[in-house]
Design a protein around this motif. Sequence first.
Motif, PDB file in Angstrom:
ATOM      1  N   CYS A 188       0.900  -1.061   0.061  1.00 28.06           N
ATOM      2  CA  CYS A 188       0.002   0.105  -0.105  1.00 28.06           C
ATOM      3  C   CYS A 188       0.918   1.197  -0.162  1.00 28.06           C
ATOM      4  O   CYS A 188       0.625   2.259   0.762  1.00 28.06           O
ATOM      5  CB  CYS A 188      -0.948  -0.025   1.320  1.00 28.06           C
ATOM      6  N   GLY A 189       1.864   1.468  -1.067  1.00 22.68           N
ATOM      7  CA  GLY A 189       2.757   2.345  -0.985  1.00 22.68           C
ATOM      8  C   GLY A 189       2.285   3.589  -1.099  1.00 22.68           C
ATOM      9  O   GLY A 189       1.225   4.016  -1.548  1.00 22.68           O
ATOM     10  N   SER A 190       3.176   4.720  -0.287  1.00 23.18           N
ATOM     11  CA  SER A 190       2.664   6.096  -0.299  1.00 23.18           C
ATOM     12  C   SER A 190       3.838   6.968  -1.175  1.00 23.18           C
ATOM     13  O   SER A 190       5.020   6.445  -1.019  1.00 23.18           O
ATOM     14  CB  SER A 190       2.468   6.534   0.859  1.00 23.18           C
ATOM     15  N   PHE A 191       3.235   7.960  -1.754  1.00 24.57           N
ATOM     16  CA  PHE A 191       4.292   8.710  -2.556  1.00 24.57           C
ATOM     17  C   PHE A 191       4.044  10.319  -2.262  1.00 24.57           C
ATOM     18  O   PHE A 191       2.991  10.749  -2.338  1.00 24.57           O
ATOM     19  CB  PHE A 191       4.293   8.241  -3.979  1.00 24.57           C
ATOM     20  N   ASP A 192       5.076  11.059  -2.242  1.00 22.74           N
ATOM     21  CA  ASP A 192       5.132  12.384  -1.800  1.00 22.74           C
ATOM     22  C   ASP A 192       4.409  12.950  -3.273  1.00 22.74           C
ATOM     23  O   ASP A 192       3.836  14.115  -3.307  1.00 22.74           O
ATOM     24  CB  ASP A 192       6.351  13.156  -1.706  1.00 22.74           C
ATOM     25  N   ASP A 193       4.564  12.466  -4.481  1.00 24.63           N
ATOM     26  CA  ASP A 193       4.021  12.883  -5.594  1.00 24.63           C
ATOM     27  C   ASP A 193       3.040  12.051  -6.150  1.00 24.63           C
ATOM     28  O   ASP A 193       2.748  12.023  -7.513  1.00 24.63           O
ATOM     29  CB  ASP A 193       5.098  12.966  -6.826  1.00 24.63           C
ATOM     30  N   SER A 194       2.160  11.519  -5.309  1.00 20.36           N
ATOM     31  CA  SER A 194       0.894  10.792  -5.594  1.00 20.36           C
ATOM     32  C   SER A 194      -0.197  11.714  -6.504  1.00 20.36           C
ATOM     33  O   SER A 194      -0.349  12.751  -6.268  1.00 20.36           O
ATOM     34  CB  SER A 194       0.259  10.336  -4.262  1.00 20.36           C
ATOM     35  N   ILE A 195      -0.625  11.042  -7.643  1.00 17.44           N
ATOM     36  CA  ILE A 195      -1.567  11.663  -8.072  1.00 17.44           C
ATOM     37  C   ILE A 195      -2.923  10.900  -8.538  1.00 17.44           C
ATOM     38  O   ILE A 195      -3.710  11.390  -9.001  1.00 17.44           O
ATOM     39  CB  ILE A 195      -1.028  12.206  -9.607  1.00 17.44           C
ATOM     40  N   GLY A 196      -2.873   9.871  -7.730  1.00 13.56           N
ATOM     41  CA  GLY A 196      -4.095   9.040  -7.670  1.00 13.56           C
ATOM     42  C   GLY A 196      -3.873   7.746  -7.024  1.00 13.56           C
ATOM     43  O   GLY A 196      -2.667   7.524  -6.499  1.00 13.56           O
ATOM     44  N   VAL A 197      -4.806   6.894  -6.710  1.00 12.97           N
ATOM     45  CA  VAL A 197      -4.657   5.397  -6.112  1.00 12.97           C
ATOM     46  C   VAL A 197      -5.116   4.383  -6.998  1.00 12.97           C
ATOM     47  O   VAL A 197      -5.670   4.661  -7.872  1.00 12.97           O
ATOM     48  CB  VAL A 197      -5.404   5.556  -4.797  1.00 12.97           C
TER      49      VAL A 197
END
Length: 262
Positions: A138-147
């Motif tokens: 369930c990775g998280s990213f500082d530059d997330s643009i969606g899931v």
Amino acid sequence: SMLYPSMMFRLNNIDPVKAGEAWRTIPALMEKAEAAGEHRFPRKAAIVRPQRSQIEWRVNFTQLARPDGAAINGLEADDLTRGEIEGRRQVVEAFNFLRTVPGFENSYIVDLPPQLGIRETRRVIGGHMLSGEDVLGCGSFDDSIGVNGWPIESHVAGDVIFTFPPIPQSRGFNELPYRMLVPEGIDNLLVAGRCASMTHDGQSAARVSGACFAMGEAAGTAAALALDGNASPRHIDVGTLQSRLRHHGAFIGRDQVVPEGL
């Protein structure tokens, strides 16, 4: 070891009362039919679900392979031709079986797709390659643009094996980083969808419609920001991109409240 293509189809004139939750009973009926020698199925994990009207159901019963058992290669014209022919043959066989399911007796094929459904071919290499570990963790990213909320799929001959993140121990979805849309080594290009930067395992999950919708909206928004700021997509302000996506109703994970039902 590419993912197998499928030939989807839709059935109409189904009795929703008699059919009920047929998707729960169809696997056992498939096993019984095969044991009796009445039908043979190309894959075990068949998906049969009602559409909004309830009298129409979508069907994913097929698995398209080469004679050696490997997946049809979506880059090869001969393979694509073989898949179109074999896919239609498998649809007819699936339909003949489904007519024996309660509620489906008077159904008919209302349509087939204009072309074979290809799950996997070439992909770009971007600033981050979404991996199977990202999906299951369930990775998280500082530059997330969606899931993405779809599990990893392992395609083996005759079956599809789904591997989910641990639930309820985890939130059950992973974020999608903007970097996976931006190829390395070339500017002014954004790649969204099944061709984005992902490993084989990561792509088996994030190539589905929901994640592709998210990537497509982010790519379009990023392109507009790049034009407005006279910058390449690689150098736009990701924070501005995220703010604009949230303003338009996108769920990107991060600090947002999880929408009901996700």
